[in-house]
Design a protein around this motif. Structure first.
Motif, short mmCIF file in Angstrom:
data_model
loop_
_atom_site.label_atom_id
_atom_site.label_comp_id
_atom_site.label_asym_id
_atom_site.label_seq_id
_atom_site.Cartn_x
_atom_site.Cartn_y
_atom_site.Cartn_z
N UNK A 84 0.85 -1.18 0.00
CA UNK A 84 0.00 0.00 0.00
C UNK A 84 0.90 1.24 0.00
N UNK A 85 1.08 1.77 -1.19
CA UNK A 85 1.94 2.94 -1.34
C UNK A 85 1.08 4.19 -1.24
N UNK A 86 1.33 5.02 -0.28
CA UNK A 86 0.52 6.24 -0.19
C UNK A 86 0.80 7.17 -1.36
N UNK A 87 -0.25 7.68 -1.91
CA UNK A 87 -0.13 8.60 -3.04
C UNK A 87 -0.21 10.04 -2.55
N UNK A 88 0.68 10.82 -3.08
CA UNK A 88 0.73 12.24 -2.72
C UNK A 88 0.53 13.04 -4.01
#
Length: 253
Positions: free
Chosen positions: A111-115
């Motif tokens: 789960x890669x946080x998106x910015x």
């Protein structure tokens, strides 16, 4: 003979039997002849049953079992107690008839946080700006006033119309070629003016629905031989794969 006891009689018969066996053995060694010994059944019964010695344990620590009609001969087969019962055989797992399926390796769930990038400030129309917009093949060309990046409502409307066209072409990109006026010995000033104009057009396109990743801004500065008719106060906004022509199009009023 009348006064002879029974034990004495038994010992005599036992001695005679041993003497007969020894005599036969000596005769067999002396000559290759065959001898036959006849034993009286009644005499053997009178001697009584022989006494068996007590069972002694083996060196491995297990007791020896007597060999008889119901006994087990050591080394011949497994003891009767080692045979599994039908209930134990039924509880064993079944034998597979085919090899197992190949393991399925699934990629780990990351789960890669998106910015997401924040959108640039929205460009407001400046009614005092005296710029204009004209159509060119594959896009539009905006004309600015000297050393300015302000746009009036007609210039912003031309960019919004172009964004509507690009919404129908999701596989193409937007190329913004920005120019600026200045001196030949000072190339940085024209590029800064060109960059401010290109970023202003980019902001209008983003707020009109074009993704930022589809917009490429080129701050060229002073026009060169590849300007295709664009002046020092212009920017060309075209879709990818189309080169702006030096033919002047119709102005958008």
């Amino acid at each position: 003979m009348q006064h002879l006891s029974l034990p004495f009689f038994r010992r005599s018969l036992h001695g005679l039997a041993l003497l007969g066996v020894a005599t036969c053995g000596l005769c067999g060694l002396a000559a290759p002849t065959h001898a036959q010994v006849t034993t009286s059944r009644s005499a053997l019964d009178a001697l009584g049953a022989p006494q068996h010695p007590a069972a002694t344990p083996h060196e491995g620590g297990t007791a020896a079992t007597a060999t008889g009609p119901g006994g087990d001969v050591p080394g011949s087969h497994a003891p009767a107690s080692a045979i599994a019962s039908p209930a134990a055989l039924a509880s064993l797992p079944p034998i597979a008839t085919k090899p197992p399926d190949n393991p399925v390796l699934r990629p780990p769930e990351l789960h890669v946080p998106q910015h997401p990038f924040p959108p640039p400030p929205e460009v407001k129309a400046n009614p005092d700006a005296r710029g204009r917009a004209e159509r060119i093949p594959g896009g539009t060309r905006l004309h600015f006033t000297s050393q300015s990046a302000d746009m009036n409502s007609r210039m912003i409307t031309a960019l919004q119309t172009f964004a509507t066209v690009m919404a129908k072409l999701p596989d193409q990109h937007v190329i913004v070629a920005a120019y600026g006026e200045g001196r030949q010995d000072d190339p940085s000033t024209p590029r800064r003016v060109a960059l401010s104009r290109g970023l202003a057009a980019r902001s209008v396109l983003i707020h009109a629905g074009v993704a930022p990743t589809r917009i490429y801004v080129r701050a060229i500065g002073l026009p060169d031989e590849n300007a295709h008719g664009a002046g020092a106060d212009c920017i060309d906004v075209t879709r990818s794969g189309v080169v702006a022509s030096d033919t002047t199009g119709s102005s958008a009023h």
